[in-house]
Design a protein around this motif. Structure first.
Motif, PDB file in Angstrom:
ATOM      1  N   ARG A 178       0.815  -1.213   0.000  1.00  0.00           N
ATOM      2  CA  ARG A 178       0.000   0.000   0.000  1.00  0.00           C
ATOM      3  C   ARG A 178       0.846   1.258   0.000  1.00  0.00           C
ATOM      4  NH1 ARG A 178      -4.219  -2.332   4.509  1.00  0.00           N
ATOM      5  NH2 ARG A 178      -5.473  -3.535   3.058  1.00  0.00           N
ATOM      6  N   TRP A 179       1.943   1.242   0.763  1.00  0.00           N
ATOM      7  CA  TRP A 179       2.854   2.390   0.789  1.00  0.00           C
ATOM      8  C   TRP A 179       4.197   1.964   1.342  1.00  0.00           C
ATOM      9  CZ3 TRP A 179       4.427   3.346   5.753  1.00  0.00           C
ATOM     10  CH2 TRP A 179       3.538   3.056   6.796  1.00  0.00           C
ATOM     11  N   HIS A 180       5.204   2.797   1.092  1.00  0.00           N
ATOM     12  CA  HIS A 180       6.529   2.575   1.671  1.00  0.00           C
ATOM     13  C   HIS A 180       7.154   3.932   1.971  1.00  0.00           C
ATOM     14  CE1 HIS A 180       7.245   2.831  -2.695  1.00  0.00           C
ATOM     15  NE2 HIS A 180       8.356   3.467  -2.355  1.00  0.00           N
ATOM     16  N   ARG A 181       7.956   3.971   3.034  1.00  0.00           N
ATOM     17  CA  ARG A 181       8.628   5.199   3.459  1.00  0.00           C
ATOM     18  C   ARG A 181      10.064   4.859   3.864  1.00  0.00           C
ATOM     19  NH1 ARG A 181       4.995   6.621   1.170  1.00  0.00           N
ATOM     20  NH2 ARG A 181       3.201   7.866   1.784  1.00  0.00           N
ATOM     21  N   SER A 204      14.445  -3.287  17.769  1.00  0.00           N
ATOM     22  CA  SER A 204      13.553  -3.398  18.919  1.00  0.00           C
ATOM     23  C   SER A 204      12.885  -2.058  19.229  1.00  0.00           C
ATOM     24  CB  SER A 204      14.341  -3.874  20.139  1.00  0.00           C
ATOM     25  OG  SER A 204      13.516  -3.926  21.271  1.00  0.00           O
ATOM     26  N   GLY A 205      11.554  -2.040  19.168  1.00  0.00           N
ATOM     27  CA  GLY A 205      10.784  -0.871  19.555  1.00  0.00           C
ATOM     28  C   GLY A 205      10.658   0.213  18.509  1.00  0.00           C
ATOM     29  N   VAL A 206      11.238   0.035  17.327  1.00  0.00           N
ATOM     30  CA  VAL A 206      11.210   1.100  16.316  1.00  0.00           C
ATOM     31  C   VAL A 206       9.795   1.351  15.803  1.00  0.00           C
ATOM     32  CG1 VAL A 206      12.048   1.806  14.040  1.00  0.00           C
ATOM     33  CG2 VAL A 206      13.615   0.730  15.669  1.00  0.00           C
ATOM     34  N   LEU A 207       9.035   0.284  15.549  1.00  0.00           N
ATOM     35  CA  LEU A 207       7.652   0.417  15.070  1.00  0.00           C
ATOM     36  C   LEU A 207       6.700   0.352  16.260  1.00  0.00           C
ATOM     37  CD1 LEU A 207       7.713  -2.015  11.990  1.00  0.00           C
ATOM     38  CD2 LEU A 207       8.145   0.453  12.009  1.00  0.00           C
ATOM     39  N   ARG A 208       5.924   1.416  16.456  1.00  0.00           N
ATOM     40  CA  ARG A 208       4.990   1.465  17.589  1.00  0.00           C
ATOM     41  C   ARG A 208       3.644   1.998  17.122  1.00  0.00           C
ATOM     42  NH1 ARG A 208       7.014  -0.219  22.823  1.00  0.00           N
ATOM     43  NH2 ARG A 208       9.283  -0.153  22.628  1.00  0.00           N
ATOM     44  N   PRO A 209       2.552   1.303  17.458  1.00  0.00           N
ATOM     45  CA  PRO A 209       1.230   1.846  17.114  1.00  0.00           C
ATOM     46  C   PRO A 209       0.878   3.016  18.024  1.00  0.00           C
ATOM     47  CG  PRO A 209       0.996  -0.208  18.332  1.00  0.00           C
ATOM     48  CD  PRO A 209       2.478   0.005  18.116  1.00  0.00           C
ATOM     49  N   LEU A 210       0.232   4.016  17.443  1.00  0.00           N
ATOM     50  CA  LEU A 210      -0.332   5.136  18.203  1.00  0.00           C
ATOM     51  C   LEU A 210      -1.840   5.072  17.994  1.00  0.00           C
ATOM     52  CD1 LEU A 210       2.098   8.051  17.272  1.00  0.00           C
ATOM     53  CD2 LEU A 210       1.981   6.831  19.443  1.00  0.00           C
ATOM     54  N   GLY A 211      -2.502   4.243  18.751  1.00  0.00           N
ATOM     55  CA  GLY A 211      -3.919   3.997  18.516  1.00  0.00           C
ATOM     56  C   GLY A 211      -4.083   3.090  17.304  1.00  0.00           C
ATOM     57  N   THR A 212      -5.285   3.112  16.707  1.00  0.00           N
ATOM     58  CA  THR A 212      -5.575   2.208  15.593  1.00  0.00           C
ATOM     59  C   THR A 212      -5.270   2.824  14.238  1.00  0.00           C
ATOM     60  OG1 THR A 212      -7.870   2.969  15.532  1.00  0.00           O
ATOM     61  CG2 THR A 212      -7.385   1.020  16.873  1.00  0.00           C
ATOM     62  N   ARG A 213      -5.059   4.135  14.176  1.00  0.00           N
ATOM     63  CA  ARG A 213      -4.905   4.794  12.884  1.00  0.00           C
ATOM     64  C   ARG A 213      -3.503   5.318  12.593  1.00  0.00           C
ATOM     65  NH1 ARG A 213     -10.069   7.160  14.533  1.00  0.00           N
ATOM     66  NH2 ARG A 213     -11.713   6.178  13.305  1.00  0.00           N
ATOM     67  N   ILE A 239      -1.670   5.182   9.073  1.00  0.00           N
ATOM     68  CA  ILE A 239      -1.581   3.817   8.575  1.00  0.00           C
ATOM     69  C   ILE A 239      -2.354   3.641   7.271  1.00  0.00           C
ATOM     70  CG2 ILE A 239      -2.204   1.408   9.068  1.00  0.00           C
ATOM     71  CD1 ILE A 239      -1.514   1.948  12.002  1.00  0.00           C
ATOM     72  N   ALA A 240      -3.442   4.330   7.101  1.00  0.00           N
ATOM     73  CA  ALA A 240      -4.278   4.133   5.912  1.00  0.00           C
ATOM     74  C   ALA A 240      -3.529   4.397   4.608  1.00  0.00           C
ATOM     75  CB  ALA A 240      -5.512   5.037   5.992  1.00  0.00           C
ATOM     76  N   ASP A 241      -2.641   5.415   4.599  1.00  0.00           N
ATOM     77  CA  ASP A 241      -1.998   5.781   3.343  1.00  0.00           C
ATOM     78  C   ASP A 241      -0.522   6.168   3.483  1.00  0.00           C
ATOM     79  OD1 ASP A 241      -2.249   8.199   4.646  1.00  0.00           O
ATOM     80  OD2 ASP A 241      -3.645   9.066   3.201  1.00  0.00           O
ATOM     81  N   GLY A 242       0.040   6.054   4.678  1.00  0.00           N
ATOM     82  CA  GLY A 242       1.446   6.381   4.873  1.00  0.00           C
ATOM     83  C   GLY A 242       1.746   7.863   4.925  1.00  0.00           C
ATOM     84  N   ASP A 243       0.716   8.701   5.022  1.00  0.00           N
ATOM     85  CA  ASP A 243       0.918  10.142   5.068  1.00  0.00           C
ATOM     86  C   ASP A 243       1.663  10.524   6.351  1.00  0.00           C
ATOM     87  OD1 ASP A 243       0.533  12.862   4.221  1.00  0.00           O
ATOM     88  OD2 ASP A 243      -1.047  13.044   5.713  1.00  0.00           O
ATOM     89  N   LEU A 244       2.742  11.312   6.208  1.00  0.00           N
ATOM     90  CA  LEU A 244       3.492  11.786   7.365  1.00  0.00           C
ATOM     91  C   LEU A 244       2.663  12.846   8.076  1.00  0.00           C
ATOM     92  CD1 LEU A 244       6.131  11.891   9.025  1.00  0.00           C
ATOM     93  CD2 LEU A 244       6.922  13.656   7.431  1.00  0.00           C
TER      94      LEU A 244
END
Length: 198
Positions: A71-74, A89-98, A113-118
């Motif tokens: 869907r996207w890459h950054r 370790s710990g680099v990717l972390r969710p901030l809620g569901t979106r 998450i939907a489109d990779g928008d910064l």
């Protein structure tokens, strides 16, 4: 290939060469996603997404159900050498569901998450660096260690963020929040977690 399991999302794992979704019952692979000459160092399952961090510092988001599309890459500038030396370790972390937080020593970046928008970035303080492996959730906030060479007080070596950015007293949320992201009194006027000394 995906097998028919309704809306149930397959579990994920990172192998030496690919991100793999597998059947939770049989353990058989359902799909794989590989990048030639690259290795996934972390994978984060999200509701409909398989978010992976690769050894060259690229973050990808693949359709989790069937692996049919990236869907996207950054790209994370300058992260490959650090990942090789320190791991992911710990680099990717969710901030809620979106929202997704990507933590490296120099900065925290939040992507939708939907489109990779910064959505926002937070640089580390001068003389300090973020320690992604020393981050933890507290309610809706993500607390991130930011050790400093100067040995400042512990309050300067800890940063709290959420889906709207750094949590500070009387914060005003960003004006460019997309429809579906929340505005609330709690976010507009974040409270201090530590009471003032008496």
């Amino acid at each position: 290939m995906a097998h028919g399991h309704g809306t149930r999302q397959p579990p994920l794992r990172a192998t030496k060469a690919a991100v793999e979704a597998y059947d939770g019952t049989t353990g058989h692979p359902r799909w794989t996603y590989a990048r030639e000459g690259r290795r996934p160092v972390a994978v984060l399952p999200a509701r409909g997404d398989a978010i992976a961090l690769w050894d060259d510092g690229l973050v990808t988001d693949t359709a989790r159900g069937d692996g049919s599309a990236v869907r996207w890459h950054r790209a994370l500038p300058g992260a490959a050498g650090w990942l090789a030396d320190h791991g992911a370790s710990g680099v990717l972390r969710p901030l809620g569901t979106r929202m997704l937080a990507v933590i490296t020593p120099r900065r925290v970046a939040a992507y939708r998450i939907a489109d990779g928008d910064l959505r926002w970035t937070l640089p580390a303080r001068y003389g300090c660096s973020f320690a992604p492996e020393r981050a933890l959730r507290h309610g809706e906030a993500l607390l991130i260690a930011q050790p400093c060479a100067t040995g400042d007080s512990w309050t300067t070596e800890l940063v709290a963020v959420d889906d709207l950015g750094r949590v500070t007293p009387h914060r005003t949320p960003l004006g460019n929040v997309w429809q579906g992201e929340r505005h609330s009194a709690e976010h507009a006027h974040s409270r201090k977690v530590v009471a003032r000394p008496r």
